[in-house]
Design an enzyme around this catalytic site. Sequence first.
Site, PDB file in Angstrom:
ATOM      1  N   GLY A 290     -10.573  -9.098  95.274  1.00  0.00           N
ATOM      2  CA  GLY A 290     -11.600  -8.385  94.529  1.00  0.00           C
ATOM      3  C   GLY A 290     -12.631  -7.720  95.406  1.00  0.00           C
ATOM      4  O   GLY A 290     -13.717  -7.398  94.945  1.00  0.00           O
TER       5      GLY A 290
ATOM      6  N   ASP B   2     -15.886   1.759  93.910  1.00  0.00           N
ATOM      7  CA  ASP B   2     -15.400   1.174  95.158  1.00  0.00           C
ATOM      8  C   ASP B   2     -15.496   2.168  96.315  1.00  0.00           C
ATOM      9  O   ASP B   2     -15.955   1.836  97.409  1.00  0.00           O
ATOM     10  CB  ASP B   2     -13.948   0.724  95.004  1.00  0.00           C
TER      11      ASP B   2
END
Length: 364
Positions: free
Chosen positions: A107, A155
């Site tokens: 993650g 991200d």
Amino acid sequence: MTLFKSYAPGRAELLGNHTDYNEGFVLAIAVNRGTTITGQTRDDRKIILRSHELSQTQEIDLDLLTAERVSAWSRYTLGVVDQFRRNNLPVGGFEAEISGNLPLGAGLSSSASLENATVLFLAQAFNAKLEPMQMARLAQRAEHDFVGVRCGLLDQITSLMSKFGHSTFIDCRTFEVQNVPLQKKISIILANSGVKHALVAGEYNERRSDCEAAAHALGVATLRDASMDLLKSRQSHLADRIYHRALHVIGENERVLTGVEALRKNDIASFGKLMFASHESSRVNFENSCPELDRLVEIAHKTPGIYGARLSGGGFGGATINLVESGREEEVVKTLTTAFPGVNCLITSAADGALACDVNHLSK
């Protein structure tokens, strides 16, 4: 031949779970681990990639490049090559070695780290002039088109544009990025459950579709535009699953904005409570947690020195992020590993993003 080298860190999300593709708000950090690419151009059209960790090699002719013809691990890099080609950016044959120290499936967005490192490598090697947001979008589209995950930009932006000692606040509609200072007396511990998630399997894309269905049912463009009052007034018109998906995202947006204000006031205790609330919503409403992550957050709740904890990343496995009082890191790690045998803990600061990194220093 000139040797080119690039580095991009992974990221951990403090608050803002699955809000990015809903045009909401996110608060994240870059971590002090990442992906390095080292290589050189070739005189022909061949691409040769070597994975240091996997001990695997992928070869493909640039003119024959399609996702179906290459192995899964290489698609994150070759998808970026494909985007350079599609966007008429300069690109040719090259050979490169990929190495990294991010735990896969934890993650921490090893995928965006790899994609960003590839963008930076290709920009250097083939002299492409790119703005930071252009880099992030190329990396995102590579994941959409070549890997099959409809990720947001959280991200990629965090990995590129973060700043040491700061959290990174992103408005995912305007793509305004602000670096919000973190208290110097704070450390971050990422506790990897060891449960590997595979977002390509469909869970991520299903959640995104649920959010789109919720926005449509509420009559708004995205869940960014929906208030909690609107959602509750329409609850009886929504399927239970769709209602709870929206409840999570709308609540997360509120938690991010409240969290930014808490950080500006150095109110870490309040910020920690928001992290715990975020995880509970992930568990109950968005259903993207798992028993191992829940157990780690439960342990954190009872551990002195931890202000807050929650899952980090897409969920369905991976790691929790723990906001910890500086000086108590080893004590916290011991507590977590004793109560949850097999967990691996990574102590990190809020690190510089790829565009601010000293590549040779940080990638060692």
